[in-house]
Design an enzyme around this catalytic site. Structure first.
Site: not given
Ligand code: NAD
Ligand code: UDP
Length: 362
Positions: A124, A215, A148, A178, A34, A152
């Site tokens: 997260s 921005s 969201y 991050n 997805s 978590k």
């Molecule tokens: P991503 O969207 O790239 O990867 C998530 C994957 O899960 C995708 O391949 C998607 O197709 C799959 N998926 C979603 N819903 C599904 C379902 N119902 N069944 C099967 N597959 C499904 O996201 P990511 O950045 O790799 O994040 C991975 C995990 O880490 C997520 O749980 C996200 O919430 C968590 N997380 C991400 C960040 C970030 O900044 N990227 C930060 C903190 C936590």
């Molecule tokens: N941010 C920004 N411009 C953008 C996206 C993010 O100035 O287009 C800033 C946001 O306000 C935060 C930091 O960058 O201070 C990280 O944002 P991001 O959305 O990457 O992660 P978050 O910590 O909010 O999940």
């Protein structure tokens, strides 16, 4: 170990598959694509030299999950599969609850049916909301500000209840700060659909000339330069922590909850400058209003992960920017395009690393 990686085709999951395979584990990806592309599979093979097994499965389909888990003999599950866009979750919370919470319950039930007792869960730093103090420790007050984040927190709690009721079940809750950057080969990276919300992919987009300027949301925060401060962590460091957590569960038979960050706060302006240095490109920006729901500063105290897992982040902001830019430069259209690399002069700092050869073709 033989590991089911739910959501393994996504950004963090794909990097974790590389780390798992490099440390000798067997991997099966379960994903509904997805928010990812099946093209990642060929890229993973290119990096690791082995074909990666993958099953198209949706966590919302409990029977399909049970069948998948019964068909293989998994030792553990790593669970990345979730919807993750904060703004989107405010618009359609029920989809987030169904995908992230009900999907996880289905997964837990399937694990129970297949007698699998080890889970690594992608949590997260969003569970800390606006923390009272930085660096944030795992014992800090938990509070969420959007649907969201609620998914978590709720999933952490319901897995906690399961662990109490079933002492043989162990979980590693990994609270990411991050994640940014990409694999040094430039073959896998973050491929957001549409216009990115997060800072690093947006900076990449501006540097590539696809948006005119960044921005910066707020220049009047109580931080050294007035812009928001976060704890950016290289995705390959994050990936290693998953393997460490998995091995911890297997060796110690105990659950854990740890922060995964570098322990260093970096402002938006600092990240922009580091990116300009790493890429040799200008990143024009303007400072605009604060973004609703943003907090001034969050960074991790990662010492518990160090103590329990022996893990610490190795890569600095320069490496994060260099690798993010390499991925962007080589894949201007993400997974939907061809890998660039032939006939174009690479931008500064672009020697492929980790044994990948240039030009790269998929
Ligand atoms: P991503 O969207 O790239 O990867 C998530 C994957 O899960 C995708 O391949 C998607 O197709 C799959 N998926 C979603 N819903 C599904 C379902 N119902 N069944 C099967 N597959 C499904 O996201 P990511 O950045 O790799 O994040 C991975 C995990 O880490 C997520 O749980 C996200 O919430 C968590 N997380 C991400 C960040 C970030 O900044 N990227 C930060 C903190 C936590
Ligand atoms: N941010 C920004 N411009 C953008 C996206 C993010 O100035 O287009 C800033 C946001 O306000 C935060 C930091 O960058 O201070 C990280 O944002 P991001 O959305 O990457 O992660 P978050 O910590 O909010 O999940």
């Amino acid at each position: 170990m033989r590991i089911l990686v739910c959501g393994g085709a996504g950004y963090i999951g794909s990097h974790t598959c590389v780390a798992l395979l490099e440390r000798g584990h067997d991997v099966v990806i379960g994903d509904n694509f997805s928010n990812s592309s099946p093209k990642v599979l060929a890229r993973l093979q290119r990096i690791t030299g082995v074909p990666v097994a993958c099953e198209r499965v949706d966590l919302r389909n409990r029977l399909a999950l049970i069948r998948l888990l019964l068909r293989h003999r998994f030792d553990a599950v790593i669970h990345f599969a979730a919807l993750k866009a904060v703004g989107d979750s405010c618009k359609r919370p029920l989809e987030y609850f169904q995908n992230n919470i009900s999907g996880t319950i289905n997964l837990l039930q399937a694990m129970q049916a297949a007698n699998i007792h080890r889970l690594v869960f992608s949590s997260s730093a969003t569970v800390y909301g606006d923390p009272e103090a930085v660096p944030v420790q795992e014992g800090a007050r938990l509070q969420v500000t959007n649907p969201y984040g609620r998914t978590k927190l709720v999933v952490e709690q319901l897995i906690g209840d399961l662990c109490h009721s079933q002492p043989s079940f162990h979980v590693a809750n990994l609270r990411y700060f991050n994640p940014v950057g990409a694999h040094p080969s430039g073959l896998i990276g973050e491929d957001p659909a549409g216009i990115p919300n997060n800072l690093m992919p947006y900076i990449c987009r501006v540097a590539a000339g696809r948006s005119r300027r960044l921005s910066i949301f707020g220049g009047d925060y109580p931080t050294p330069d007035g812009t928001g401060v976060r704890d950016y962590i290289h995705v390959t460091d994050l990936a290693q922590a998953h393997v460490d957590a998995l091995e911890y569960l297997a060796d110690n038979g105990r659950s854990l909850t740890v922060n995964l960050g570098t322990g260093r706060g970096v402002s938006v302006l600092e990240l922009v400058r580091a990116f300009e240095d790493a890429s040799g490109r200008k990143v024009p920006y303007e400072i605009v209003e604060r973004r609703a729901g943003d907090v001034a500063q969050v960074w991790a105290d990662p010492s518990l992960a160090r103590r329990l897992l022996g893990w610490r982040a190795q890569l600095d902001v320069d490496a994060m920017c260099r690798d993010a830019w390499r991925w962007q430069f080589m894949n201007p259209d993400g997974y939907s395009g061809r890998v660039a690399g032939t006939g174009r002069r690479p931008a500064r700092g672009f020697a492929p690393t980790n044994g990948a050869t240039s030009p790269l073709r998929i």
